[in-house]
Design a protein around this motif. Structure first.
Motif, PDB file in Angstrom:
ATOM      1  N   ASP A  97      12.569  41.647  33.006  1.00 48.12           N
ATOM      2  CA  ASP A  97      12.596  42.279  31.685  1.00 48.12           C
ATOM      3  C   ASP A  97      13.866  41.977  30.905  1.00 48.12           C
ATOM      4  N   ALA A  98      14.794  41.243  31.484  1.00 45.56           N
ATOM      5  CA  ALA A  98      16.050  40.947  30.789  1.00 45.56           C
ATOM      6  C   ALA A  98      15.859  39.937  29.662  1.00 45.56           C
ATOM      7  N   ILE A  99      14.725  39.245  29.654  1.00 49.70           N
ATOM      8  CA  ILE A  99      14.445  38.298  28.577  1.00 49.70           C
ATOM      9  C   ILE A  99      13.153  38.702  27.874  1.00 49.70           C
ATOM     10  N   ASP A 100      13.008  38.264  26.648  1.00 46.94           N
ATOM     11  CA  ASP A 100      11.814  38.552  25.852  1.00 46.94           C
ATOM     12  C   ASP A 100      10.601  37.874  26.502  1.00 46.94           C
ATOM     13  N   PRO A 101       9.532  38.632  26.772  1.00 49.37           N
ATOM     14  CA  PRO A 101       8.335  38.016  27.350  1.00 49.37           C
ATOM     15  C   PRO A 101       7.799  36.844  26.524  1.00 49.37           C
ATOM     16  N   ALA A 102       7.995  36.879  25.215  1.00 50.87           N
ATOM     17  CA  ALA A 102       7.543  35.773  24.369  1.00 50.87           C
ATOM     18  C   ALA A 102       8.338  34.508  24.666  1.00 50.87           C
ATOM     19  N   ASP A 103       9.631  34.672  24.988  1.00 53.82           N
ATOM     20  CA  ASP A 103      10.441  33.502  25.345  1.00 53.82           C
ATOM     21  C   ASP A 103       9.994  32.926  26.677  1.00 53.82           C
ATOM     22  N   ALA A 104       9.676  33.804  27.622  1.00 53.71           N
ATOM     23  CA  ALA A 104       9.188  33.326  28.916  1.00 53.71           C
ATOM     24  C   ALA A 104       7.871  32.570  28.744  1.00 53.71           C
ATOM     25  N   ALA A 105       6.971  33.109  27.927  1.00 49.83           N
ATOM     26  CA  ALA A 105       5.694  32.435  27.684  1.00 49.83           C
ATOM     27  C   ALA A 105       5.915  31.089  27.002  1.00 49.83           C
ATOM     28  N   TYR A 106       6.851  31.053  26.071  1.00 53.62           N
ATOM     29  CA  TYR A 106       7.170  29.801  25.369  1.00 53.62           C
ATOM     30  C   TYR A 106       7.655  28.739  26.349  1.00 53.62           C
ATOM     31  N   LEU A 107       8.533  29.123  27.288  1.00 54.68           N
ATOM     32  CA  LEU A 107       9.050  28.156  28.258  1.00 54.68           C
ATOM     33  C   LEU A 107       7.963  27.716  29.240  1.00 54.68           C
ATOM     34  N   ARG A 108       7.080  28.612  29.608  1.00 53.41           N
ATOM     35  CA  ARG A 108       5.965  28.213  30.481  1.00 53.41           C
ATOM     36  C   ARG A 108       5.073  27.187  29.784  1.00 53.41           C
ATOM     37  N   ALA A 109       4.829  27.398  28.514  1.00 54.86           N
ATOM     38  CA  ALA A 109       4.003  26.441  27.770  1.00 54.86           C
ATOM     39  C   ALA A 109       4.706  25.098  27.650  1.00 54.86           C
ATOM     40  N   ARG A 110       6.007  25.128  27.393  1.00 53.23           N
ATOM     41  CA  ARG A 110       6.776  23.871  27.347  1.00 53.23           C
ATOM     42  C   ARG A 110       6.727  23.162  28.702  1.00 53.23           C
ATOM     43  N   ARG A 111       6.900  23.945  29.765  1.00 54.31           N
ATOM     44  CA  ARG A 111       6.846  23.359  31.106  1.00 54.31           C
ATOM     45  C   ARG A 111       5.532  22.626  31.322  1.00 54.31           C
ATOM     46  N   ASP A 112       4.451  23.272  31.008  1.00 54.99           N
ATOM     47  CA  ASP A 112       3.144  22.662  31.249  1.00 54.99           C
ATOM     48  C   ASP A 112       2.953  21.414  30.391  1.00 54.99           C
ATOM     49  N   GLY A 113       3.400  21.491  29.145  1.00 48.29           N
ATOM     50  CA  GLY A 113       3.238  20.344  28.258  1.00 48.29           C
ATOM     51  C   GLY A 113       4.059  19.152  28.694  1.00 48.29           C
ATOM     52  N   PHE A 114       5.303  19.389  29.065  1.00 49.28           N
ATOM     53  CA  PHE A 114       6.155  18.276  29.474  1.00 49.28           C
ATOM     54  C   PHE A 114       5.762  17.732  30.848  1.00 49.28           C
ATOM     55  N   SER A 171      16.625  23.822  32.225  1.00 48.16           N
ATOM     56  CA  SER A 171      17.975  24.375  32.063  1.00 48.16           C
ATOM     57  C   SER A 171      17.943  25.764  31.437  1.00 48.16           C
ATOM     58  N   CYS A 172      17.036  25.964  30.487  1.00 42.38           N
ATOM     59  CA  CYS A 172      16.886  27.302  29.893  1.00 42.38           C
ATOM     60  C   CYS A 172      16.442  28.316  30.943  1.00 42.38           C
ATOM     61  N   ALA A 173      15.423  27.944  31.697  1.00 48.66           N
ATOM     62  CA  ALA A 173      14.894  28.869  32.699  1.00 48.66           C
ATOM     63  C   ALA A 173      15.922  29.163  33.783  1.00 48.66           C
ATOM     64  N   TRP A 174      16.728  28.176  34.127  1.00 48.42           N
ATOM     65  CA  TRP A 174      17.752  28.377  35.160  1.00 48.42           C
ATOM     66  C   TRP A 174      18.757  29.440  34.719  1.00 48.42           C
ATOM     67  N   VAL A 175      19.165  29.384  33.452  1.00 50.88           N
ATOM     68  CA  VAL A 175      20.101  30.392  32.950  1.00 50.88           C
ATOM     69  C   VAL A 175      19.440  31.768  32.917  1.00 50.88           C
ATOM     70  N   ALA A 176      18.153  31.809  32.632  1.00 50.81           N
ATOM     71  CA  ALA A 176      17.448  33.093  32.511  1.00 50.81           C
ATOM     72  C   ALA A 176      17.565  33.938  33.756  1.00 50.81           C
ATOM     73  N   GLN A 177      17.580  33.323  34.929  1.00 55.63           N
ATOM     74  CA  GLN A 177      17.621  34.096  36.168  1.00 55.63           C
ATOM     75  C   GLN A 177      18.891  34.928  36.293  1.00 55.63           C
ATOM     76  N   HIS A 178      19.948  34.531  35.578  1.00 55.55           N
ATOM     77  CA  HIS A 178      21.222  35.269  35.638  1.00 55.55           C
ATOM     78  C   HIS A 178      21.307  36.376  34.592  1.00 55.55           C
ATOM     79  N   ALA A 179      20.344  36.426  33.674  1.00 50.66           N
ATOM     80  CA  ALA A 179      20.405  37.380  32.565  1.00 50.66           C
ATOM     81  C   ALA A 179      20.425  38.844  32.993  1.00 50.66           C
ATOM     82  N   PRO A 180      19.689  39.250  34.051  1.00 50.57           N
ATOM     83  CA  PRO A 180      19.691  40.689  34.386  1.00 50.57           C
ATOM     84  C   PRO A 180      21.068  41.253  34.694  1.00 50.57           C
ATOM     85  N   ALA A 181      21.947  40.450  35.247  1.00 50.80           N
ATOM     86  CA  ALA A 181      23.246  40.969  35.665  1.00 50.80           C
ATOM     87  C   ALA A 181      24.411  40.477  34.816  1.00 50.80           C
ATOM     88  N   ASN A 182      24.119  39.587  33.853  1.00 50.02           N
ATOM     89  CA  ASN A 182      25.225  38.968  33.124  1.00 50.02           C
ATOM     90  C   ASN A 182      24.878  38.850  31.637  1.00 50.02           C
TER      91      ASN A 182
END
Length: 287
Positions: A139-156, A250-261
Motif C-alpha cells: 500500500d506504500a505506492i498508488d495501485p494505479a502506478d503498480a498496474a501501470y508498471l505491470r502493463a509496461r512489463r508485459d508490453g516490453f 528499476s522503478c519496481a525495484w525502488v518500490a519495494q523500499h517505499a514502505p520503510a523509506n
C-alpha cells in the motif's frame, strides 16, 4: 539476513584464517560479503541462492580459463552452511582509482567475443522481479502506478522477444556498470558475476546509455565508452525496447523500499511520473 546471522554462518563455515567476528563486512544485501587476509567470503541469504552461487563460481573459472580479467574463485564449489550458500574468493588488491566507463568498455569487448561456456547460462530476466518488488511495496505506492508498471512489463517483455539483434547473442555480464569493475595495480577486472547470462549483447550496452540519460553520466564519458567499445547501442532500432524494460524494472525495484523509506517513495514517484509523461530527460537518482 542481518550481520549477526551472517557472521554465525561464516563462523560455522570455517573458511577464514581468522575468527568470524574479526572479518571485515564489505557489503550486506542478498549476500553478506566479508574479507579477511587474502580471502573474501560471500554468504547468501538462503538456499534459494545456491544455484546462482554455483553458476557464479563456474563463470569465474570459465573467465579465468579464457584469460578475461575478473575476480577469481578460491574454491570452485559452494558450501551450504545452515541453509545458506557460502562461496570463497581471492581478495583483490586495493583499488588504485575509481573505475571509469572506458574500463568497463575494455572488459565488455573481451566478454562479448567469447563463445558460450560449457555450462548453461540463463537468459537475462530483466523483468522477472517486477511482480515481487511491487508486492513488497504494498500500500506504500498508488495501485494505479503498480498496474501501470505491470502493463509496461508485459508490453516490453512481448516486444523484447521479437527483437533482431545487431550483435551476435552470447555471454553478457548482465549488470554492466563501472561499479562492477575494480581497478587494481594490474588494471581493471570484472566483479559481481552473479548476473552473467546468455542473451543479447545489447543488454550490457543499454545499461550505459540509460546511465547517460537518467543517472547523470556525462556525454563525454559515454562517448568514451562507445569509442572504446566500438559501437553505440543507441544506433540500434531495438534500443528503446531494452531501455524501457530496464526502466520498468528499476522503478519496481525502488518500490519495494517505499514502505520503510520516504526517500524511496519519492524517488519511485519521480520515476513513474517521468515514464507516464514520456520524458526521457528527467534525472533519476541511484538508490
Amino acid at each position: 539476513m542481518d550481520e549477526a546471522r551472517a557472521r554465525d554462518v561464516l563462523a560455522a563455515a570455517g573458511v577464514l584464517p581468522v575468527p568470524a567476528r574479526e572479518a571485515r563486512l564489505l557489503a550486506l544485501g542478498e549476500n553478506a560479503v566479508f574479507a579477511a587476509g587474502d580471502l573474501v567470503v560471500k554468504v547468501g541469504r538462503d538456499a534459494e541462492l545456491l544455484d546462482r552461487a554455483r553458476r557464479e563460481l563456474s563463470v569465474a573459472v570459465w573467465l579465468a580459463e579464457a584469460g578475461v580479467p575478473a575476480v577469481r574463485a578460491a574454491e570452485t564449489k559452494p558450501l551450504l552452511v545452515e541453509g545458506c550458500p557460502v562461496t570463497v574468493w581471492h581478495r583483490l588488491p586495493e583499488a588504485v582509482r575509481p573505475a571509469e566507463p572506458r574500463d568497463l568498455a575494455e572488459l565488455l569487448r573481451l566478454v562479448h567475443v567469447l563463445p558460450a561456456p560449457p555450462f548453461a547460462l540463463p537468459p537475462r530476466e530483466l523483468l522477472g522481479g517486477v511482480e515481487r518488488w511491487l508486492r513488497l511495496a504494498g500500500d506504500a505506492i498508488d495501485p494505479a502506478d503498480a498496474a501501470y508498471l505491470r502493463a509496461r512489463r508485459d508490453g516490453f517483455a512481448t516486444a523484447a522477444a521479437t527483437l533482431t539483434p545487431h550483435l551476435p547473442p552470447g555471454p553478457i555480464h548482465g549488470d554492466a556498470l563501472p561499479r562492477n569493475v575494480h581497478v587494481g595495480p594490474d588494471g581493471p577486472v570484472l566483479v559481481d558475476l552473479e548476473t552473467f547470462s546468455g542473451d543479447l549483447r545489447e543488454h550490457d550496452l543499454v545499461v550505459m546509455a540509460l546511465s547517460r540519460d537518467r543517472y547523470g553520466m556525462s556525454a563525454a564519458a559515454y562517448d568514451t565508452f562507445t569509442s572504446v567499445y566500438g559501437w553505440d547501442v543507441r544506433e540500434w532500432s531495438g534500443c528503446s525496447v531494452l531501455r524501457g524494460a530496464r526502466e520498468t524494472a528499476s522503478c519496481a525495484w525502488v518500490a519495494q523500499h517505499a514502505p520503510a523509506n520516504p526517500q524511496a517513495r519519492a524517488e519511485f514517484e519521480r520515476r513513474v511520473a517521468s515514464l507516464r509523461d514520456g520524458d526521457e530527460t528527467v534525472r533519476w537518482y541511484p538508490f
